[in-house]
Design a protein around this motif. Structure first.
Motif, short mmCIF file in Angstrom:
data_model
loop_
_atom_site.label_atom_id
_atom_site.label_comp_id
_atom_site.label_asym_id
_atom_site.label_seq_id
_atom_site.Cartn_x
_atom_site.Cartn_y
_atom_site.Cartn_z
N THR A 50 53.42 31.99 43.77
CA THR A 50 53.01 30.84 44.03
C THR A 50 52.06 29.85 43.37
OG1 THR A 50 51.20 32.51 46.12
CG2 THR A 50 53.43 31.63 46.76
N ARG A 51 51.68 28.97 43.46
CA ARG A 51 50.16 28.13 42.79
C ARG A 51 50.05 27.67 43.63
NH1 ARG A 51 50.94 23.27 39.14
NH2 ARG A 51 52.11 23.02 40.24
N GLU A 52 48.22 28.23 44.28
CA GLU A 52 47.03 27.93 44.87
C GLU A 52 46.03 27.64 44.23
OE1 GLU A 52 47.55 29.28 49.30
OE2 GLU A 52 49.08 30.63 48.24
N MET A 53 45.46 26.49 44.23
CA MET A 53 44.31 26.27 43.95
C MET A 53 43.43 26.61 44.03
SD MET A 53 42.49 22.78 43.18
CE MET A 53 43.13 22.09 42.31
N GLY A 54 42.36 27.77 43.20
CA GLY A 54 41.05 28.04 43.63
C GLY A 54 42.10 29.94 44.50
N THR A 55 42.98 30.27 44.13
CA THR A 55 42.58 31.79 44.42
C THR A 55 42.78 32.85 43.00
OG1 THR A 55 45.87 31.76 43.88
CG2 THR A 55 44.38 31.48 46.22
N ARG A 56 43.27 32.35 42.33
CA ARG A 56 42.84 32.51 40.51
C ARG A 56 44.50 33.51 40.58
NH1 ARG A 56 38.23 36.82 38.90
NH2 ARG A 56 39.18 36.14 36.99
N GLY A 57 44.95 32.42 40.84
CA GLY A 57 46.74 33.01 40.59
C GLY A 57 47.04 32.75 39.62
N GLY A 58 46.23 32.17 38.17
CA GLY A 58 46.82 31.60 36.99
C GLY A 58 46.08 33.07 36.74
N ASP A 59 44.63 32.78 36.52
CA ASP A 59 44.69 35.14 36.60
C ASP A 59 45.37 35.71 35.98
OD1 ASP A 59 41.99 32.95 35.47
OD2 ASP A 59 41.16 34.34 37.31
N VAL A 60 46.09 35.92 37.12
CA VAL A 60 46.79 37.10 37.84
C VAL A 60 47.72 37.46 36.94
CG1 VAL A 60 48.03 37.91 39.14
CG2 VAL A 60 45.81 37.47 40.09
N ALA A 61 48.89 35.81 36.70
CA ALA A 61 49.61 35.65 36.08
C ALA A 61 49.90 35.52 34.84
CB ALA A 61 50.27 34.08 36.40
N ALA A 62 48.70 35.48 33.91
CA ALA A 62 48.46 35.52 32.65
C ALA A 62 48.18 36.79 32.49
CB ALA A 62 47.00 34.47 32.24
N GLY A 63 47.87 37.59 33.01
CA GLY A 63 47.52 39.32 33.29
C GLY A 63 48.70 40.20 33.13
N VAL A 64 49.66 39.75 34.36
CA VAL A 64 50.82 40.05 34.48
C VAL A 64 51.61 40.18 32.88
CG1 VAL A 64 52.72 40.48 35.65
CG2 VAL A 64 51.25 39.90 36.96
N ALA A 65 52.09 38.53 32.84
CA ALA A 65 52.07 38.53 31.47
C ALA A 65 52.16 38.97 30.67
CB ALA A 65 52.67 36.56 31.58
N GLU A 66 50.54 39.65 29.67
CA GLU A 66 50.47 39.93 29.09
C GLU A 66 50.64 42.00 28.88
OE1 GLU A 66 46.13 41.46 26.11
OE2 GLU A 66 46.36 39.68 27.75
N ARG A 67 50.98 42.22 30.22
CA ARG A 67 51.19 43.16 30.73
C ARG A 67 52.33 43.65 30.48
NH1 ARG A 67 47.66 47.75 35.27
NH2 ARG A 67 49.42 49.32 34.79
N LEU A 68 53.30 42.86 30.53
CA LEU A 68 54.96 42.76 30.57
C LEU A 68 55.36 42.66 29.83
CD1 LEU A 68 55.63 42.78 34.51
CD2 LEU A 68 55.22 44.89 33.00
N VAL A 72 41.54 42.17 46.35
CA VAL A 72 41.28 42.46 45.86
C VAL A 72 41.51 42.04 44.01
CG1 VAL A 72 43.77 43.50 44.45
CG2 VAL A 72 43.32 43.42 46.65
N PRO A 73 40.52 42.85 42.89
CA PRO A 73 40.28 42.59 41.99
C PRO A 73 41.54 41.50 41.42
CG PRO A 73 39.35 44.06 42.71
CD PRO A 73 39.60 43.88 43.68
N VAL A 74 41.13 40.40 40.32
CA VAL A 74 42.01 40.82 39.37
C VAL A 74 43.36 41.46 38.62
CG1 VAL A 74 43.35 39.23 37.04
CG2 VAL A 74 41.94 38.19 39.50
N ALA A 75 42.29 42.47 37.78
CA ALA A 75 42.54 43.65 37.48
C ALA A 75 43.50 44.53 38.02
CB ALA A 75 41.67 44.45 36.52
N ALA A 76 43.74 45.03 39.20
CA ALA A 76 44.56 45.19 40.45
C ALA A 76 45.19 44.93 40.00
CB ALA A 76 43.16 46.02 41.72
N CYS A 77 45.72 43.61 40.96
CA CYS A 77 46.26 42.93 41.56
C CYS A 77 47.20 43.00 40.17
CB CYS A 77 46.35 40.70 41.43
SG CYS A 77 45.16 40.75 42.85
N VAL A 78 46.83 42.66 38.96
CA VAL A 78 47.51 42.76 38.08
C VAL A 78 48.48 44.24 37.75
CG1 VAL A 78 48.28 43.27 35.51
CG2 VAL A 78 46.68 40.96 36.08
N ALA A 79 47.82 45.32 38.06
CA ALA A 79 48.29 46.50 38.55
C ALA A 79 48.92 46.82 39.21
CB ALA A 79 47.26 47.36 38.64
N HIS A 80 49.06 46.17 40.43
CA HIS A 80 50.04 46.19 41.31
C HIS A 80 51.24 45.00 41.49
CE1 HIS A 80 47.30 48.61 44.37
NE2 HIS A 80 46.97 47.47 44.53
#
Length: 294
Positions: free
Chosen positions: A7-25, A172-180
């Motif tokens: 999803t893309r919701e303003m102010g949720t830090r979803g963009g940061d999560v997406a960037a972290g997941v993309a880099e990791r995977l 849930v911190p961004v790093a933990a979201c990425v890990a999940h």
């Protein structure tokens, strides 16, 4: 090949999560400029028109003059085409709705309470007034909700049952979201299989077929007489029509759609014969059949 719809919701830090997941995977994140450009090309519209409609910025006049059925079909085709490439992360554009039934696609919602979102927006946009941040968030949410309803008829997209994973970034911190999310991507349940790939390709062929029908016969063709379904690459055309030539043209058109392995027609041809000058008598018979690979 991992496919993640988020999803893309303003102010949720979803963009940061997406960037972290993309880099990791090692995934490609699809940015809105690419989506809008390709949808505009498919729909024969300007990118600005598509952007304003999808972002909920279009005026009443602009929404009235645009063919929303065509934009909806073009959006669906673009998102499914992207998903078929694999190793991709798509944020927004109804991707979580369009891909939720594909077994290997991970649909994720990133959410957070309003107070948290206000603070994020204030920090990013330099606002000092929380109410100003809230108004911006509410405007964005309303535009997103309106777009999902207009294009895909979705009223309850936020319900948890639509997602494999829902993460609250206030807890849930961004790093933990990425890990999940990365951990989930490694689960056998979300590994692409021949069956799940076939389901995705059938969805893609269906989107292509609908777009082809729209371009040839108009965007109402699949509401007024024709219905298209796809199973294992084979198209089933059903419904009824008084135009026998159109039925034959539709069969030939669908045989030429990329990925189609065969076409079966169950369209009933209905001829109207004048009777007693005041009453019509209908006569129906089976329509021509279409078979064979393209």
């Amino acid at each position: 090949m991992a496919v993640i719809a988020m999803t893309r919701e303003m102010g949720t830090r979803g963009g940061d999560v997406a960037a972290g997941v993309a880099e990791r995977l090692g995934l490609t994140v699809i940015h809105h400029e690419l989506v809008e450009h390709d949808i505009a090309e498919r729909a024969g519209l300007s990118e600005s028109d598509v952007h304003r409609l999808l972002e909920g910025e279009a005026s009443l006049w602009e929404r009235w003059k645009l063919d929303r059925t065509s934009v909806s079909r073009c959006t669906a085709q673009e998102i499914i085409e992207l998903a078929a490439r694999g190793n991709i992360l798509i944020r927004g554009w109804g991707a979580t709705h369009l891909l939720k039934d594909i077994p290997h696609v991970i649909c994720v919602r990133i959410t957070a309470p309003m107070v948290f979102r206000e603070q994020v927006v204030m920090n990013r946009l330099g606002f000092v007034d929380a109410m100003r941040a809230r108004r911006e968030i509410e405007r964005s949410d309303a535009a997103h909700n309106g777009t999902m309803q207009q294009l895909f008829g979705i009223d309850h997209w936020s319900e948890a049952e639509n997602y494999a994973l829902v993460l609250n970034t206030a807890r849930v911190p961004v790093a933990a979201c990425v890990a999940h999310i990365a951990e989930l991507a490694e689960e056998e349940a979300f590994c692409e299989t021949e069956l799940s790939r076939s389901a995705l390709i059938d969805q893609l062929i269906l989107a292509r077929a609908r777009q082809a029908m729209d371009q040839r016969f108009g965007s109402k063709s699949l509401q007024n007489g024709f219905e298209v379904n796809v199973c294992n690459g084979k198209v089933l055309l059903s419904g009824g029509s008084t135009d026998e030539k159109m039925i034959v043209d539709a069969i030939r058109l669908l045989q030429g759609v990329k990925g189609v392995t065969g076409v079966e027609s169950k369209v009933a041809y209905v001829a109207f014969v004048p009777h007693a000058a005041t009453q019509d008598q209908s006569i129906s018979r089976a329509a021509p059949q279409g078979q064979g690979p393209t």
